[in-house]
Design an enzyme around this catalytic site. Structure first.
Site, short mmCIF file in Angstrom:
data_model
loop_
_atom_site.label_atom_id
_atom_site.label_comp_id
_atom_site.label_asym_id
_atom_site.label_seq_id
_atom_site.Cartn_x
_atom_site.Cartn_y
_atom_site.Cartn_z
N ASP A 22 0.87 -1.19 0.00
CA ASP A 22 0.00 0.00 0.00
C ASP A 22 0.90 1.24 0.00
OD1 ASP A 22 -2.28 1.54 0.32
OD2 ASP A 22 -2.49 1.15 2.46
N GLU B 245 2.79 5.10 -3.84
CA GLU B 245 2.83 6.12 -4.92
C GLU B 245 4.16 6.85 -4.99
OE1 GLU B 245 0.43 5.90 -2.56
OE2 GLU B 245 -0.96 4.79 -3.82
N ASP C 92 -9.24 4.40 -1.68
CA ASP C 92 -10.15 4.79 -0.59
C ASP C 92 -11.45 5.41 -1.11
OD1 ASP C 92 -8.07 3.87 0.86
OD2 ASP C 92 -7.39 5.82 1.57
#
Ligand code: NOJ
Length: 976
Positions: free
Chosen positions: A558, A561, A635
């Site tokens: 996760d 980025e 999300d």
């Protein structure tokens, strides 16, 4: 992104306030001020201004790039030459260009800048940044398909000022390269489908030294050349401006798809008006409107942790695949912009009558696209189709196909932030069994760690991780745990110590270890661009280092980025340095997949002699991620609109080559009510990646907690997913060998049916003919399904017949029903016995569902293997083609033999077809009561019972072959 730390009373109070606010205002949206608009990004603004300028000048605009004919050299399928850019001060800048014609039928154009290539530039601020334009994106992305075509040849007919190359299957493709101004037109069968630099927007910001202007005299346009500030952060830009831009026109094409990730419709919208009204005010303000229903901003690709993202938006999200398909009746073409830097794409559609090129019968408009990136070189692939399948295949040859996942990974995943103890996990596990709801995987988010230190377990809440995994293993269930790329900056943490001592961290612009803020507080980031990070990352995943992990544990990457809470636009400063002294600006969009790559290798090497297919979920991605991972849409929110948006998002990912995609079922933020949650499960079973997930502040919502009748409805939906797993796995296999999406949008299945091109709220499962239309709006108890052809379609559950081409059919959709049809002409394999997990279905018999097409025929296929190892690469699989024709249903082998075939077939010898259901069989079958079964090699046939069932009018009759018991891995015939 969603943040949470151990709660103080004050935080508790705030949470309460937020909770109340959420009840009052559900669906808060993104903080726009945290993310740049085009107007706030120097290079975006400059490239749009160039487009405005070109548009305002109309026919008198000419691109300043020329291909110097003296430099052109064509050999072995590759053309090399030098582009000369003439600047406003008449300087001539040399830019080497290569156009390669590939064996696959794709063409590739690369343009670089000679001066930067030679390192002949000055870098400011004593920066160590690499002087070249980044040219290593392909290292992370391209895995094949680069063989240059030996048969590509110069076309002798070429007129002066042009170089034409014939290439592709039977020389049907032609690239017409105009020298001055430089332009490439790609033709198929003599018709133009893709034009490069037709609008004259090719732009390579060449290197120039900084001119020191007197204070206050700096020209406005230079304002962001050497330094750029946003949100209190200043980017130092040591190499000055270096963006690249190019226009790509699709003449006669009205629809373009792809370029995820955006929360938007499947058919991409316009982002500007064209031609621009000749109004100085609009030219000065580059934020033109895209027209009603369209966007004001270009689609942006800059992988970011966008908090509470908004829908119907071109805003960037977590992943980036700069691959676009353009589609019109009976033709699909595509382009892939291989660049890892921040990228924006403008889309404009032009009425066909304004362009003589698009006079062809099936065209309504031309789509003009404009691509620009902050750094790197121009590297563009062009695909000429002609079908969507051709495009998927050729693109997949380059970037790789979807990994064939372990079988558990395509079943149901149960996640939340967080299961709080190992006992909690075991209890959830037991409850699923108690309520007889199947699931395969339970997930642990952030809080399982000791103080947010990855590769550790919280000793108080997870004292016995092994015991927990062993318990799960009793029903062959798996555990997935979160491992993020930020490493807590703490002296007594072994991972932090090693990261530093081995010099494997990302550096800041001054060459010191970059420190930023993320879940653990002060953190450093592993730099997976450094090859030395791989063996280290491997070592961390070994069972003796990640103590407490067992082989049924898999990984969730996760925040890759990367998400940095105190960084510009919630990510890293662009002038940070990675291995090879590449600036973060050069590599940002591939950053996420470098971590996934390292994790993939680590999972392969976890235990000597026991290689299993890795399973990794990644949030950030780029083209190529499909080879190693699944993705989800981050999300989202527990709202009906977010449920609706998930379908085009998943479909878009599929056509962009990354079909193993899903969205958080139930919505991440906020609490869904029972109706929304139920509908979300009914939709979620159609996501290739099917996982429920929820924010730490939400109420528990495991399906067994929901009161009746919703619990049963949700359980039925999950069971339907499990029943159809054979069809899903077959669709995954197909994606893994030819790149076709696992769930397919309407245009992909009916590429000739224009009315369906923009439809993105219904989907087809692989090639099964199953057409699902999840209900995504509140209080909706009927829906419509668009049917393109005049085959009969049958309701999957009660066989109600729908027929009529090119229109929407009203279908009942009470809350306990999933609108699901099956087209005539298919044979769908499924398994009907409910089990606790998919692994426990391994030896279960199959049921075949058969619908006849207008010719009275049907076909389908089944792929099955051990669902775990790589033995399928050595022939350990069953791949069957089912066919019904001339009153005979047959099963033929589609696979080829390998070293492990015989052994695998032996293990599957007892697995049979226990039932064949024929929907709407020939009327004469009423009088039949038996069928003859002939297994390969058998001298005589055996008999099985056939039963025929009439139904009330409107619903098709059906027949059932009872216990044919033919081997699933065998060749056989059933004669009716
Ligand atoms: C952000 C992810 O998007 C979300 O799914 C996860 O629960 C949180 N990080 C916490 O790890």
């Amino acid at each position: 992104m969603a943040r949470s730390r151990p709660m103080s009373p004050w935080t508790l109070f705030l949470s309460f306030v937020v909770l109340i606010a959420c009840i009052v205002v559900p669906g808060v949206t993104v903080k726009h001020e945290n993310f740049k608009t085009c107007q706030q990004s120097g290079f975006c603004k400059r490239n749009r201004a160039l487009a405005d300028n070109a548009s305002a000048q109309g026919a008198s605009w000419s691109s300043p790039y020329e291909l110097d004919p003296a430099t052109i050299h064509f050999k072995d399928g590759q053309l090399n030459g030098i582009l000369i850019k003439t600047t406003s001060t008449h300087e001539k800048i040399r830019m080497p260009v290569t156009v390669s014609f590939l064996e696959s039928g794709a063409a590739r154009i690369i343009v670089d800048e000679e001066k930067r290539l030679k390192g002949d530039i000055e870098v400011r601020h004593d920066s160590k940044a690499n002087k070249k334009r980044y040219d290593e994106t392909e290292k992370w992305v391209i895995v094949g398909g680069l063989e240059v075509s030996k048969s590509a040849k110069l076309n002798a007919q070429t007129e002066t000022g042009f170089t034409n190359i014939l290439y592709g299957p039977e020389d049907k493709f032609q690239a017409i390269i105009r020298h001055a101004p430089f332009e490439v037109e790609f033709q198929r069968d003599g018709e133009t489908h893709v034009q490069i630099n037709h609008q004259g927007l090719l732009n390579m910001e060449h290197w120039r030294p900084k001119v020191e202007h007197k204070e206050g005299e700096s020209p406005e346009e230079e304002g962001t050349w050497w330094e750029e500030s946003f949100g209190g952060n200043t980017d130092s830009k040591p190499r000055g401006p270096e963006s690249v831009g190019l226009d790509v026109t699709f003449p006669g094409y009205n629809h373009v798809f792809g370029i995820p990730e955006h929360a938007d419709s499947l058919s991409l919208r316009e982002t500007r008006l064209d031609p621009l009204p000749p109004c100085a005010c609009i030219v000065a303000n580059h934020d033109n409107r895209g027209g009603p229903g369209n966007h004001e901003q270009p689609y942006r690709l800059y992988n970011s942790d966008v908090f509470e993202y908004e829908l119907n938006s071109p805003m960037t999200l977590y992943g980036a695949i700069p691959f676009m398909q353009a589609h019109r009746k009976d033709s699909t073409v595509g382009v892939f912009w291989l660049n890892a830097a921040e990228t924006w794409i403008d889309i404009v559609k032009e009425a066909a009558n304004s362009n003589p090129l698009s006079m062809s019968a099936h065209s309504k408009s031309n789509t003009k696209t404009h691509w620009f990136s902050e750094a790197g070189r121009i590297d563009l692939f062009v695909f000429l189709g002609p079908t969507p399948q051709d495009i998927s295949k050729t693109y997949g040859q380059l970037t790789g196909y979807t990994q064939l996942p372990q079988h558990f990974a395509i079943a149901y995943h149960q996640c939340r932030w967080n299961y709080v103890t190992d006992e909690d996990v075991k209890e959830v596990d037991a409850k699923f069994d108690k309520y007889q709801i199947p699931y395969d995987v339970i997930w642990l988010d952030l809080e399982y760690t000791d103080d947010r230190k990855y590769f550790t377990w919280d000793p108080l809440t997870f004292p016995n991780p092994k015991g927990m995994q062993e318990k799960l293993d009793e029903s062959e269930r798996k555990l997935v745990v979160l491992i993020d790329p930020h490493i807590k900056n703490k002296d007594d943490y072994f991972v932090s110590q090693e990261l530093k001592s081995k010099n494997l961290a990302v550096l800041n612009k001054d060459g010191e270890i970059y420190d930023g803020w993320c879940w653990p507080g002060s953190s450093n980031w592993v730099d997976c661009f450094n090859p030395a990070s791989f063996p280290w990352w491997n070592s961390l995943h070994k069972f003796d280092r990640f103590k407490g992990s067992l082989s049924n544990l898999f990984i969730w990457n996760d925040m890759n980025e990367p998400s940095v809470f105190n960084g510009p636009e919630t990510t890293m400063p662009k002038d940070n340095l990675h291995f090879g002294n590449w600036e973060h600006r050069d590599i940002h969009n591939v950053n996420g997949i470098t971590l996934v790559n390292a994790t993939y290798q680590a999972m392969l090497e976890r235990k000597k002699g026991e290689v299993r297919r890795p399973f990794i979920l990644t949030r950030s991605y780029y083209a190529g991620a499909q080879r190693m991972s699944a993705m989800w849409t981050g999300d989202n929110q527990a709202t009906w609109d977010h449920l609706g948006a998930s379908l085009p998002m998943v479909l878009t990912n599929g056509i962009a080559g990354f079909p193993f995609a899903g969205a958080d079922v139930g919505g991440f933020f906020h609490n869904p009510d029972k109706d929304l949650l139920t509908r979300w499960y009914q939709a979620g079973i159609w996501y290739p990646f099917f996982r429920a997930h929820a924010h730490i502040d939400t109420r528990r919502r495991e399906p067994y907690l929901i009161s009746e009748p919703h619990r049963t409805i949700i359980s039925q939906a999950i069971r339907l997913r499990y029943q159809l797993l054979p069809a899903w796995y077959t669709a995954f296999h197909e994606a893994s060998v030819n790149g076709t999406p696992i769930v397919r949008p309407q245009y992909y299945v009916f590429p000739e049916n224009e009315a369906g091109f923009a439809i993105d709220d219904q989907l087809y499962l692989g090639a099964t003919g199953l057409l699902a239309k999840p209900v995504v709006t509140e209080n909706t108890f009927t829906t419509t399904i668009y049917i393109a052809d005049d085959e009969k379609y049958y309701d999957y559950f009660d066989f109600t017949v729908y027929q009529g081409a090119g229109k929407r059919h009203t279908v009942p959709a009470p809350e306990d029903k999933i609108p699901l049809l099956i087209q005539g002409g298919h044979i769908v394999p499924r398994r009907d016995r409910p089990r606790r997990s998919s692994a426990l279905m391994r030896w279960d018999p199959y049921t075949l569902i058969l619908t006849l097409n207008k010719k009275g025929e049907a076909e389908g296929s089944l792929y099955v293997d051990d669902g775990e190892t790589f033995d399928y690469e050595r022939g350990a699989y069953i791949h069957r083609q089912f066919q019904y024709r001339d009153s005979v249903l047959s099963s033929e082998n589609l696979g080829t033999k390998g070293a492990k075939t015989a052994e695998y077939l032996k293990t599957m010898a007892g697995v049979t077809v226990e039932r064949v259901v024929i929907i709407d069989p020939p009327k004469e079958w009423k009088d039949k009561s038996t069928v003859v079964i002939i297994e390969d090699g058998a001298k005589t046939g055996s008999i099985a019972v056939l039963e025929y069932y009439e139904q009330e009018s409107g619903k098709a009759p059906y027949a059932v072959v009872k216990s044919p018991n033919v081997g699933i891995g065998k060749t056989w015939r059933i004669e009716f």
